[in-house]
Design a protein around this motif. Sequence first.
Motif, mmCIF file in Angstrom:
data_model
loop_
_atom_site.group_PDB
_atom_site.id
_atom_site.type_symbol
_atom_site.label_atom_id
_atom_site.label_comp_id
_atom_site.label_asym_id
_atom_site.label_seq_id
_atom_site.Cartn_x
_atom_site.Cartn_y
_atom_site.Cartn_z
ATOM 1 N N ILE A 2 0.838 -1.210 0.000
ATOM 2 C CA ILE A 2 0.000 0.000 0.000
ATOM 3 C C ILE A 2 0.865 1.250 0.000
ATOM 4 O O ILE A 2 0.536 2.249 -0.654
ATOM 5 C CB ILE A 2 -0.981 -0.010 1.189
ATOM 6 N N VAL A 3 1.987 1.210 0.710
ATOM 7 C CA VAL A 3 2.866 2.380 0.736
ATOM 8 C C VAL A 3 3.363 2.689 -0.671
ATOM 9 O O VAL A 3 3.309 3.836 -1.140
ATOM 10 C CB VAL A 3 4.067 2.147 1.686
ATOM 11 N N VAL A 4 3.800 1.636 -1.368
ATOM 12 C CA VAL A 4 4.335 1.837 -2.711
ATOM 13 C C VAL A 4 3.224 2.312 -3.657
ATOM 14 O O VAL A 4 3.380 3.278 -4.411
ATOM 15 C CB VAL A 4 4.983 0.545 -3.231
ATOM 16 N N ALA A 5 2.067 1.663 -3.575
ATOM 17 C CA ALA A 5 0.958 2.032 -4.467
ATOM 18 C C ALA A 5 0.548 3.479 -4.244
ATOM 19 O O ALA A 5 0.334 4.243 -5.187
ATOM 20 C CB ALA A 5 -0.221 1.093 -4.228
ATOM 21 N N LYS A 6 0.460 3.863 -2.955
ATOM 22 C CA LYS A 6 0.083 5.233 -2.632
ATOM 23 C C LYS A 6 1.136 6.231 -3.119
ATOM 24 O O LYS A 6 0.794 7.293 -3.659
ATOM 25 C CB LYS A 6 -0.072 5.378 -1.107
ATOM 26 N N ALA A 7 2.388 5.872 -2.924
ATOM 27 C CA ALA A 7 3.453 6.787 -3.318
ATOM 28 C C ALA A 7 3.407 7.027 -4.815
ATOM 29 O O ALA A 7 3.577 8.158 -5.287
ATOM 30 C CB ALA A 7 4.810 6.213 -2.907
ATOM 31 N N ILE A 8 3.166 5.969 -5.558
ATOM 32 C CA ILE A 8 3.132 6.117 -7.014
ATOM 33 C C ILE A 8 1.895 6.922 -7.428
ATOM 34 O O ILE A 8 1.957 7.816 -8.265
ATOM 35 C CB ILE A 8 3.128 4.724 -7.690
ATOM 36 N N GLN A 9 0.774 6.625 -6.756
ATOM 37 C CA GLN A 9 -0.471 7.292 -7.154
ATOM 38 C C GLN A 9 -0.514 8.751 -6.712
ATOM 39 O O GLN A 9 -0.826 9.632 -7.501
ATOM 40 C CB GLN A 9 -1.653 6.538 -6.523
ATOM 41 N N ASN A 10 -0.178 9.005 -5.457
ATOM 42 C CA ASN A 10 -0.370 10.358 -4.917
ATOM 43 C C ASN A 10 0.814 11.287 -5.145
ATOM 44 O O ASN A 10 0.651 12.481 -5.228
ATOM 45 C CB ASN A 10 -0.639 10.297 -3.413
ATOM 46 N N PHE A 11 2.014 10.717 -5.173
ATOM 47 C CA PHE A 11 3.179 11.598 -5.263
ATOM 48 C C PHE A 11 3.934 11.431 -6.565
ATOM 49 O O PHE A 11 5.056 11.907 -6.715
ATOM 50 C CB PHE A 11 4.122 11.348 -4.075
ATOM 51 N N ASP A 12 3.306 10.738 -7.520
ATOM 52 C CA ASP A 12 3.897 10.557 -8.851
ATOM 53 C C ASP A 12 5.321 10.031 -8.802
ATOM 54 O O ASP A 12 6.183 10.422 -9.587
ATOM 55 C CB ASP A 12 3.876 11.881 -9.646
ATOM 56 N N VAL A 13 5.579 9.173 -7.853
ATOM 57 C CA VAL A 13 6.896 8.536 -7.820
ATOM 58 C C VAL A 13 6.989 7.594 -9.013
ATOM 59 O O VAL A 13 6.076 6.821 -9.252
ATOM 60 C CB VAL A 13 7.056 7.731 -6.512
ATOM 61 N N PRO A 14 8.046 7.692 -9.799
ATOM 62 C CA PRO A 14 8.184 6.749 -10.915
ATOM 63 C C PRO A 14 8.251 5.317 -10.371
ATOM 64 O O PRO A 14 8.818 5.078 -9.304
ATOM 65 C CB PRO A 14 9.492 7.151 -11.592
ATOM 66 N N TRP A 15 7.685 4.363 -11.131
ATOM 67 C CA TRP A 15 7.528 3.029 -10.543
ATOM 68 C C TRP A 15 8.841 2.335 -10.196
ATOM 69 O O TRP A 15 8.897 1.627 -9.182
ATOM 70 C CB TRP A 15 6.605 2.150 -11.392
#
Lengths: 432, 514
Positions: free
Chosen positions: A88-101
């Motif tokens: 969930i942390v990774v999914a949220k980071a990618i979704q909310n903070f546009d972290v490249p995958w």
Amino acid sequence: MSGLQDLKKNLFGGTTSVGRQFGMIFTLVAIVLLFQVLTDGLTLTSGNLIAVVSQYSYILILAIGMLMVIVAGHIDLSVGSVAAFTGIVVAKAIQNFDVPWPLGIVLGLVVGALIGAWQGFWVAYIGVPAFIVTLAGMLLFRGGNQFIGNADTVPVPEGFRTIGAGYLPEVGPATGYNNLTLLLGLIGCLAVAWREWQARRTRQEMGAEPAPLWISGVRLAVMVGVIIFATLRFAGGRVGTSLPVSGIILIGLVLIYSFYTRNTVSGRRIYAVGGNARAAELSGVKLQRVNFFVMTNMGILAALAGMIFVARSAASGPQDGLSWELDAIAAVFIGGAAVSGGLGTVSGSIVGGLVMALLNNGLQLMGVGVDLVQMIKGLVLLFAVALDVYNKSQGRFSVIDSITRPFRREGPPAAPVPADVSRPNDKTPAAS
Amino acid sequence: MSAAPVLLEMRSITKTFPGVKALADVNLVVREGEIHAICGENGAGKSTLMKVLSGVYPYGDYSGEIRYRGEEARFGDIRASENSGIVIIHQELALIPGMSITENIFLGNEPRKGVAIDWKTAQRRALELMKLVGLKEDPDTLIKDIGVGKQQLIEIAKAFAKDVKLLILDEPTAALNESDSQQLLDLLREFKTQGITSIIISHKLNEIEAIADSITILRDGKTIETLDVKADGVNEDRIVRGMVGRDMSSRFPDYTPNVGEVFFEVRDWTVRHPIAHDRLVCKQANFSVRRGEVVGFAGLMGAGRTELAMSLFGRSYGTWLSGQVFKDGRQIQLRTVSEAIENGLAYVSEDRKAIGLNLLDDIKTSIVAAKPAKIARHGVIDEVAEHRVAEEYRQELRIKTPSVDEGISKLSGGNQQKVVLAKWMFTDPDLLILDEPTRGIDVGAKFEIYGIIHRLAEQGKGVVVISSELPELIGLCDRIYTVFEGTITGEVARADADPERLMKQMTTTKKMPV
């Protein structure tokens, strides 16, 4: 040393309940053949094998870390929750903070390492039993998953899904097979042959007689045969599929961790700590460091497993990783590890995990309900370990050993022995 | 005294363990109302004899006859002997730390009212019993909250809860300080006036001399003699002579020592007990070792020899308080085991199964376990080198095994001991501390171990041998330190070493002139 013993040794290494693992290989083959018949050949189809790998690779990855935790004499109940939390942390980071995958994956591994270090701190430096620490972790990180994700599912982008649902690309000439998988298979065959040659040379250098050539030949033929069969199955599926990326990650980890646990100084320390912590300490092993390491490592692998699962299901959810710890622990014990620590191998745990996976898969293909599947898995775990305990109490190594004994050709001893050797009796304790 | 009727007679008791005759035709006569001491070196068979008496080894497990109160007794288990009033208090206290005094006194023997435990009666009787042994404590106090001396008294109260006629105490004062010991001995005297018979096993000969009416001496599983303390005018020297007189010729390989300069020195080494903070296990110990020298540490069980060795070896025991270690004239730090190994120390533990070896390992892995870096490159183990090293030690130390791939658990005690020695020789130590290196191994293997020790000394290494067998120390060592209650009480050169002198120094705190 007989060829069979030698074969076992070379497959698994010497420091483990080889009997149970060898038994498990037979069981694995038996299960495959049984379901192959019962499902009218569905089990060994390309599609099913690929599905099994992508469906169970994360459990097997957990089993690698769990093996090391159990060998060191601990247990980790939190892996499912840690996996879900990382997901969930990774999914949220990618979704909310546009972290490249790709950075998301790194982030996930760091989160796993931090969680592992947190638990390792309590286990190693404070001395709280791992059972308690990870039971707490199980609640903590399950709750953490739902807290961060609002008990909701969070999707992950296409690129990220590769590690869970991806396949090798189709390149090169149209052979009707996935060419990269074929290449991997070829490399595998060469590696196996090289290893066999290397093992023979090592034995010669040790001044010991290598196994007879025909045994090497048979062993090599069997292994190459299995690799070729698997390669053709995995390469010959529906176009666009191949050996799953998660399977490749798994194979890589198995190779690395097998080498680490068997051939490195620090890997062996894990066995020393689990076998006799006080003796290890008095031999200069730093217990705290070893314990901290195995827990941290488990956290990283749990994070990886969690991300692969999220990638495969395209989203992270609140129910991810439920009861994974139980599957991982079962795999390790079926694969020959000792509950008290100090014994077990990575390859054994993988075999144990595959037994569970194929059992699961075969029963599902037959349309058996989840209720019955669970009951059967529970009994398999119980009987596998009970058989080993019973055999040990009988002074025998394993059932398989006793079955094969009449066919065994006792070769010359591995090294010259002084004339006055009297083989000490196993059961007579030292006079005190 | 000898007019009193015989309470207990044990006739030609013989007890064998696989390969060892622990007791051979032992006789013991205990009269009513006396305090009877049993003396002997470690391994003389004292505890075994008491285990036969108390039914730990049931009837049929030994040969011979036990006559108790005029009848032949055949105890099938401890309960049977307790029902006849024989109660044994073991050296290791059998109390449960987290339970209260009352609960412990009546453990397994609880007064009942119907199905429930009658705590009221229990508490009342606990108070009575505590008064009997002279203990003033709240009966609800937890065992862990009272000192060892009081715990010992609780054990005795527990015995009285069972209506004791014959009280057996195995090393009752081993863990006690002077005043607690005195209190316990006074108590025994008081029991005597009440007609209770006691058997006491103790290494502290001064105590025995002070308290016992008669003494039976065991040596090598045989009865040597029974002395009447008053009539025979027994003193400590007399007891020592009985305990140690034994032939020691040809038990040791021929060897001419070649002792060099002092290279290892310990000064003022003081260590505190890990749990009991008021006890010091090493008190300002000073000793030195020369190159090529075999130095012995003589002392009774619990004297603090192991504690001294382990605290030196990376502070593996207790809490270090003060003291320095010098090697080749330079002060060295030994704060962790790895530091100790790097500084050329090796410690071969007295308990190879519990803390010396990983019994799940195979021989070759065990041999390299203390310094794996020697056969590894970049942390990866060179299996060929590992095998070669193990093979070398197998041949050098004559470890009897078909292959170095065999599991440790398959080896006999003597061969396991050789593996442990190999493990520590592999670390290239300058000083080896061998703690009871021949415990539990047969005579032939002992001879070989002695040979190995001599070879190590010949290579210029210092070897420290801790042993409870005086003849072994005298036969093996160039110099012997005696230790008593954490203090080094003396130093004896090989030429002057005789068992009686050593035994005397091992049982007194007074420093002897060297």
